[in-house]
Write a protein that holds these residues in place. Structure first.
Motif, mmCIF file in Angstrom:
data_model
loop_
_atom_site.group_PDB
_atom_site.id
_atom_site.type_symbol
_atom_site.label_atom_id
_atom_site.label_comp_id
_atom_site.label_asym_id
_atom_site.label_seq_id
_atom_site.Cartn_x
_atom_site.Cartn_y
_atom_site.Cartn_z
ATOM 1 N N PHE A 59 0.853 -1.309 0.071
ATOM 2 C CA PHE A 59 -0.065 -0.043 0.160
ATOM 3 C C PHE A 59 0.927 1.147 -0.130
ATOM 4 C CE2 PHE A 59 -3.921 -2.139 1.262
ATOM 5 C CZ PHE A 59 -3.315 -3.327 1.762
ATOM 6 N N TYR B 268 0.590 5.258 1.096
ATOM 7 C CA TYR B 268 -0.520 6.260 1.618
ATOM 8 C C TYR B 268 0.379 7.587 1.577
ATOM 9 C CZ TYR B 268 -3.036 2.484 3.804
ATOM 10 O OH TYR B 268 -3.813 1.439 3.994
ATOM 11 N N GLN C 258 0.281 11.312 3.845
ATOM 12 C CA GLN C 258 -0.184 11.823 5.253
ATOM 13 C C GLN C 258 -0.004 13.154 5.421
ATOM 14 O OE1 GLN C 258 1.386 10.367 9.216
ATOM 15 N NE2 GLN C 258 -0.888 10.380 9.873
ATOM 16 N N ARG D 52 -5.610 16.538 5.738
ATOM 17 C CA ARG D 52 -6.461 15.467 5.226
ATOM 18 C C ARG D 52 -6.057 13.826 5.856
ATOM 19 N NH1 ARG D 52 -8.431 16.598 0.196
ATOM 20 N NH2 ARG D 52 -8.613 14.572 -0.267
ATOM 21 N N GLY D 53 -5.116 13.827 6.645
ATOM 22 C CA GLY D 53 -4.788 12.597 7.540
ATOM 23 C C GLY D 53 -4.018 11.730 6.383
ATOM 24 N N LEU D 54 -4.323 10.415 6.637
ATOM 25 C CA LEU D 54 -3.645 9.356 6.025
ATOM 26 C C LEU D 54 -4.677 8.898 5.020
ATOM 27 C CD1 LEU D 54 -1.129 7.732 6.349
ATOM 28 C CD2 LEU D 54 -2.361 5.895 7.586
ATOM 29 N N LEU E 277 -5.191 6.665 1.302
ATOM 30 C CA LEU E 277 -4.767 5.612 0.579
ATOM 31 C C LEU E 277 -4.589 6.127 -0.855
ATOM 32 C CD1 LEU E 277 -3.797 2.655 0.141
ATOM 33 C CD2 LEU E 277 -6.205 2.140 -0.159
ATOM 34 N N TYR F 195 -3.047 0.596 -3.975
ATOM 35 C CA TYR F 195 -2.565 -0.675 -3.285
ATOM 36 C C TYR F 195 -2.410 -1.883 -4.482
ATOM 37 C CZ TYR F 195 -7.197 -3.154 -2.732
ATOM 38 O OH TYR F 195 -8.457 -3.616 -2.816
ATOM 39 N N PHE G 136 4.055 7.219 3.119
ATOM 40 C CA PHE G 136 4.182 6.105 3.823
ATOM 41 C C PHE G 136 4.076 4.750 2.780
ATOM 42 C CE2 PHE G 136 5.110 6.811 8.048
ATOM 43 C CZ PHE G 136 4.311 8.058 8.336
ATOM 44 N N GLN H 20 -1.227 -4.277 8.616
ATOM 45 C CA GLN H 20 -0.448 -3.504 7.681
ATOM 46 C C GLN H 20 0.809 -3.262 8.690
ATOM 47 O OE1 GLN H 20 -2.100 -0.470 5.151
ATOM 48 N NE2 GLN H 20 -3.953 -1.549 5.263
ATOM 49 N N PHE I 86 3.815 -0.608 8.554
ATOM 50 C CA PHE I 86 4.372 0.784 7.872
ATOM 51 C C PHE I 86 5.891 0.804 7.854
ATOM 52 C CE2 PHE I 86 0.536 3.299 6.836
ATOM 53 C CZ PHE I 86 -0.619 2.311 7.687
ATOM 54 N N GLY I 87 6.554 1.360 6.783
ATOM 55 C CA GLY I 87 7.786 1.881 6.673
ATOM 56 C C GLY I 87 7.920 3.163 7.569
ATOM 57 N N PRO I 88 8.914 3.757 7.499
ATOM 58 C CA PRO I 88 9.356 5.104 8.038
ATOM 59 C C PRO I 88 9.029 6.209 7.532
ATOM 60 C CG PRO I 88 11.417 4.115 7.372
ATOM 61 C CD PRO I 88 10.242 2.910 7.023
ATOM 62 N N ARG J 296 9.541 12.125 3.999
ATOM 63 C CA ARG J 296 9.195 13.475 3.980
ATOM 64 C C ARG J 296 9.444 14.036 2.866
ATOM 65 N NH1 ARG J 296 6.833 16.357 8.090
ATOM 66 N NH2 ARG J 296 7.216 14.775 9.507
#
Lengths: 111, 116
Positions: B33, B35, B37, B41-43, B45, B48, B91, B105, B107-109, B112
């Motif tokens: 996936f 994403y 962030q 708008r938040g996280l 998608l 995928y 992400f 799920q 998540f990777g780090p 940015r």
């Protein structure tokens, strides 16, 4: 209407208290629900998943699901300052493996 | 296991430049996936994949965004040309579907991205 809604907070609770985080969702056919914790500047990490109506407990965390009301919550007992983070509710939409996240509730546990 | 690996961790670029974000999922995971962030708008998608095949790209904001997964261990998200409004944390997450209910799920780090 957003598909997954959460109060953005901040929700402030004293150390040792119960923190209650809430989430509502719009897709009535959703079957899978998740709570993630995200510390500032870090990536989300899973706390709990829940699939059936009722409560599911894991240590200090309890997830509650009410599909009729399209409502899922997370209770954190004996809150600690280390629990201070943003909590994200995620819902897997029906018929897909697509996960919709709420914008998160910021929790502050005061020492 | 090393977890989900993303590179670069930080990217600063100028408007109009091409940006490529990279992701290595956890070995054996069959879903990947992407994403984005932001505070507003938040996280969200974006797209995928299942077994390297794109399944749903309805979250890709516009034609400037494209994603590929040439094999099970590598995926890219490309923005061309980049715009300041693309500034966000991106992400990558992967999961292994063990049942019909869905799976955790990982998540990777994150990367940015800042577009000036």
């Amino acid at each position: 209407q957003k598909e997954v809604e959460q109060n953005s907070g901040p929700l402030s609770v004293p150390e040792g208290a119960i923190a209650s985080l809430n989430c509502t969702y719009s897709d009535r056919g959703s079957q899978s629900f998740f709570w993630y914790r995200q510390y500032s500047g870090k990536s989300p990490e899973l706390i709990m998943s829940i699939y059936s109506n009722g409560d599911k407990e894991d240590g200090r965390f309890t997830a509650q699901l009410n599909k009729a009301s399209q409502y899922v919550s997370l209770l954190i007992r004996d809150s600690q300052p280390s629990d201070s983070a943003t909590y994200l509710c995620a819902v897997r939409t029906s018929g897909t493996y697509k996960y919709i996240f709420g914008t998160g509730t910021r929790l502050k546990v005061l020492a | 296991d090393a977890g989900v690996i993303q590179s670069p961790r930080h990217e600063v670029t100028e408007m109009g430049q091409e940006v490529t974000l990279r992701c290595k999922p956890i070995s054996g995971h069959d879903y990947l996936f992407w994403y984005r962030q932001t505070m507003m708008r938040g996280l969200e998608l974006l797209i995928y994949f299942n077994n390297n095949v794109p399944i749903d790209d309805s979250g890709m904001p516009e034609d400037r965004f494209s994603a590929k997964m040439p094999n099970a261990s590598f995926s890219t998200l490309k923005i061309q040309p980049s715009e300041p409004r693309d500034s966000a944390v991106y992400f990558c997450a992967s999961s292994f579907l063990t049942s019909g209910k869905g799976a955790t799920q990982y998540f990777g780090p994150g990367t940015r991205l800042t577009v000036l």
